[in-house]
Write a protein that holds these residues in place. Structure first.
Motif, PDB file in Angstrom:
ATOM      1  N   ARG A 197       0.901  -1.190   0.129  1.00 60.04           N
ATOM      2  CA  ARG A 197       0.105  -0.096  -0.235  1.00 60.04           C
ATOM      3  C   ARG A 197       0.768   1.298  -0.180  1.00 60.04           C
ATOM      4  N   GLU A 198       1.975   1.264   0.795  1.00 58.61           N
ATOM      5  CA  GLU A 198       2.835   2.382   0.637  1.00 58.61           C
ATOM      6  C   GLU A 198       3.440   2.623  -0.478  1.00 58.61           C
ATOM      7  N   ILE A 199       3.789   1.703  -1.468  1.00 60.60           N
ATOM      8  CA  ILE A 199       4.304   2.061  -2.643  1.00 60.60           C
ATOM      9  C   ILE A 199       3.130   2.616  -3.781  1.00 60.60           C
ATOM     10  N   LEU A 200       1.756   2.084  -3.534  1.00 58.40           N
ATOM     11  CA  LEU A 200       1.009   2.745  -4.289  1.00 58.40           C
ATOM     12  C   LEU A 200       0.639   4.068  -3.771  1.00 58.40           C
ATOM     13  N   ALA A 201       0.754   4.365  -2.350  1.00 58.13           N
ATOM     14  CA  ALA A 201       0.296   5.656  -1.734  1.00 58.13           C
ATOM     15  C   ALA A 201       1.339   6.714  -2.235  1.00 58.13           C
ATOM     16  N   ALA A 202       2.748   6.327  -2.528  1.00 58.42           N
ATOM     17  CA  ALA A 202       3.756   7.196  -2.773  1.00 58.42           C
ATOM     18  C   ALA A 202       3.323   8.255  -3.658  1.00 58.42           C
ATOM     19  N   GLY A 203       2.750   7.864  -4.619  1.00 55.94           N
ATOM     20  CA  GLY A 203       2.575   8.951  -5.747  1.00 55.94           C
ATOM     21  C   GLY A 203       1.559  10.128  -5.250  1.00 55.94           C
ATOM     22  N   LYS A 204       0.723   9.366  -4.575  1.00 55.91           N
ATOM     23  CA  LYS A 204      -0.499  10.405  -4.063  1.00 55.91           C
ATOM     24  C   LYS A 204       0.246  11.384  -3.051  1.00 55.91           C
ATOM     25  N   ALA A 205       0.958  10.703  -2.271  1.00 57.21           N
ATOM     26  CA  ALA A 205       1.692  11.672  -1.160  1.00 57.21           C
ATOM     27  C   ALA A 205       2.751  12.712  -1.886  1.00 57.21           C
ATOM     28  N   THR A 206       3.365  12.240  -2.971  1.00 54.34           N
ATOM     29  CA  THR A 206       4.367  13.042  -3.701  1.00 54.34           C
ATOM     30  C   THR A 206       3.337  14.295  -4.119  1.00 54.34           C
ATOM     31  N   ALA A 207       2.209  14.220  -4.796  1.00 54.14           N
ATOM     32  CA  ALA A 207       1.277  15.088  -5.213  1.00 54.14           C
ATOM     33  C   ALA A 207       0.770  15.985  -4.161  1.00 54.14           C
ATOM     34  N   GLU A 208       0.621  15.639  -3.116  1.00 59.16           N
ATOM     35  CA  GLU A 208       0.078  16.299  -1.731  1.00 59.16           C
ATOM     36  C   GLU A 208       1.414  17.355  -1.269  1.00 59.16           C
ATOM     37  N   ALA A 209       2.420  16.704  -1.267  1.00 57.53           N
ATOM     38  CA  ALA A 209       3.646  17.449  -0.719  1.00 57.53           C
ATOM     39  C   ALA A 209       3.969  18.621  -1.827  1.00 57.53           C
ATOM     40  N   VAL A 210       3.612  18.502  -3.080  1.00 55.42           N
ATOM     41  CA  VAL A 210       3.810  19.647  -4.089  1.00 55.42           C
ATOM     42  C   VAL A 210       2.837  20.497  -4.050  1.00 55.42           C
ATOM     43  N   LEU A 211       1.491  20.055  -4.084  1.00 55.81           N
ATOM     44  CA  LEU A 211       0.609  20.912  -4.246  1.00 55.81           C
ATOM     45  C   LEU A 211      -0.033  21.413  -2.995  1.00 55.81           C
ATOM     46  N   ARG A 212       0.279  20.832  -1.723  1.00 55.83           N
ATOM     47  CA  ARG A 212      -0.349  20.880  -0.498  1.00 55.83           C
ATOM     48  C   ARG A 212      -1.969  21.542  -0.536  1.00 55.83           C
ATOM     49  N   PRO A 213      -2.678  20.486  -0.828  1.00 58.28           N
ATOM     50  CA  PRO A 213      -4.132  20.958  -0.891  1.00 58.28           C
ATOM     51  C   PRO A 213      -4.920  21.048   0.497  1.00 58.28           C
ATOM     52  N   ASP A 214      -5.915  21.899   0.743  1.00 56.91           N
ATOM     53  CA  ASP A 214      -6.676  21.797   1.691  1.00 56.91           C
ATOM     54  C   ASP A 214      -7.119  20.273   2.393  1.00 56.91           C
ATOM     55  N   PRO A 215      -6.999  20.224   3.725  1.00 59.53           N
ATOM     56  CA  PRO A 215      -7.687  18.865   4.141  1.00 59.53           C
ATOM     57  C   PRO A 215      -9.171  18.995   3.694  1.00 59.53           C
ATOM     58  N   HIS A 216      -9.686  17.657   3.788  1.00 65.20           N
ATOM     59  CA  HIS A 216     -11.142  17.349   3.561  1.00 65.20           C
ATOM     60  C   HIS A 216     -11.943  18.363   4.441  1.00 65.20           C
ATOM     61  N   PHE A 217     -11.613  18.340   5.511  1.00 63.70           N
ATOM     62  CA  PHE A 217     -12.236  19.432   6.507  1.00 63.70           C
ATOM     63  C   PHE A 217     -11.394  20.036   7.402  1.00 63.70           C
ATOM     64  N   LEU A 218     -11.250  21.348   7.228  1.00 64.11           N
ATOM     65  CA  LEU A 218     -10.265  22.212   7.878  1.00 64.11           C
ATOM     66  C   LEU A 218     -10.605  22.593   9.222  1.00 64.11           C
ATOM     67  N   GLY A 219     -11.741  23.356   9.207  1.00 63.52           N
ATOM     68  CA  GLY A 219     -12.295  24.009  10.483  1.00 63.52           C
ATOM     69  C   GLY A 219     -11.469  24.971  11.238  1.00 63.52           C
ATOM     70  N   PRO A 220     -11.965  25.571  12.267  1.00 61.66           N
ATOM     71  CA  PRO A 220     -11.417  26.565  12.827  1.00 61.66           C
ATOM     72  C   PRO A 220     -10.126  26.183  13.809  1.00 61.66           C
ATOM     73  N   LYS A 221      -9.099  27.090  14.103  1.00 58.78           N
ATOM     74  CA  LYS A 221      -8.240  26.712  15.092  1.00 58.78           C
ATOM     75  C   LYS A 221      -8.758  26.197  16.324  1.00 58.78           C
ATOM     76  N   GLU A 222      -8.043  25.251  16.936  1.00 53.86           N
ATOM     77  CA  GLU A 222      -8.346  24.899  18.208  1.00 53.86           C
ATOM     78  C   GLU A 222      -7.056  25.088  19.264  1.00 53.86           C
ATOM     79  N   ASN A 223      -7.630  25.467  20.409  1.00 52.95           N
ATOM     80  CA  ASN A 223      -6.422  25.597  21.632  1.00 52.95           C
ATOM     81  C   ASN A 223      -6.390  24.497  22.387  1.00 52.95           C
ATOM     82  N   GLY A 224      -7.004  23.337  22.201  1.00 51.16           N
ATOM     83  CA  GLY A 224      -6.845  22.229  23.364  1.00 51.16           C
ATOM     84  C   GLY A 224      -5.270  21.676  23.362  1.00 51.16           C
TER      85      GLY A 224
END
Length: 230
Positions: A197-224
């Motif tokens: 799975r890691e070999i297959l996920a590496a391509g997606k991870a590389t794209a995320e590291a370059v493009l840095r998309p917003d997460p599926h749900f960002l939401g407000p900052k938390e102070n917990g």
């Protein structure tokens, strides 16, 4: 049936190259495709390999980030329990002062972070020192939210060895200075699946590291987490 016969007819028309030149070109094409497929995994290993440590020698950081790894009947799976045990040892040793548990809570009947919190509390980590991220739907979301929502700048990441390099690379891209603890795992079917799975996920991870998309749900900052560190 016609569609099936048409597909089988197409397969019958495909022939391997008969000349040496054609065979050589086919071989070169296969090698090139294999190299391209492995480049992202190679990049992940080269980027993060020097930051993988053990519980005993990982540098201190304010927080440990523990990634979810599934539940069995509402309790942490054996792989997730191993990650949590490592976090307990890090906390007891004073290497970290708080723990951020990040995982999937996409359904009302499936809550990784709360199960992780309960396990840590039962093993001696004070509840006030544990913060849950309930929207860590994948590794990039967990890393991005750790930095942007919970304010994590420096951390010890905890996961199995086959996953920790991807976590380190993605958290670095998200803005976190991190070292990772690669928890040992029995070489069973789950371990083998994780490696593939890691070999297959590496391509997606590389794209995320370059493009840095917003997460599926960002939401407000938390102070917990800031409160836990106080």
């Amino acid at each position: 049936m016609r569609g099936l016969r048409a597909r089988l007819g197409w397969l019958r028309r495909v022939r391997p190259p008969r000349t040496r030149r054609g065979q050589r070109r086919a071989f070169q094409a296969v090698v090139a495709l294999s190299v391209l497929a492995l480049l992202p995994a190679t990049w992940l290993n080269a980027t993060a390999g020097g930051r993988v440590r053990t519980v005993a020698d990982v540098p201190a950081a304010p927080v440990a980030v523990v990634f979810g790894a599934g539940l069995w009947n509402g309790e942490p799976s054996p792989y997730l329990a191993d990650r949590l045990d490592a976090a307990v040892r890090l906390y007891r040793a004073g290497t970290v002062r708080a723990v951020l548990v990040t995982g999937d809570n996409g359904r009302t009947d499936y809550d990784e972070p709360d199960a992780m919190r309960g396990y840590l509390v039962r093993h001696g980590v004070p509840a006030r020192k544990i913060v849950g991220d309930h929207a860590g739907f994948d590794t990039w979301d967990s890393c991005a939210r750790a930095h942007r929502v919970f304010g994590v700048d420096r951390a010890v990441l905890v996961s199995q060895g086959f996953h920790i390099r991807r976590a380190l690379a993605l958290c670095s891209a998200a803005g976190i200075d991190a070292y990772g603890v690669g928890v040992a795992a029995e070489h069973d079917v789950t371990w083998a699946y994780g490696g593939v799975r890691e070999i297959l996920a590496a391509g997606k991870a590389t794209a995320e590291a370059v493009l840095r998309p917003d997460p599926h749900f960002l939401g407000p900052k938390e102070n917990g987490l800031a409160a836990a560190l106080r």
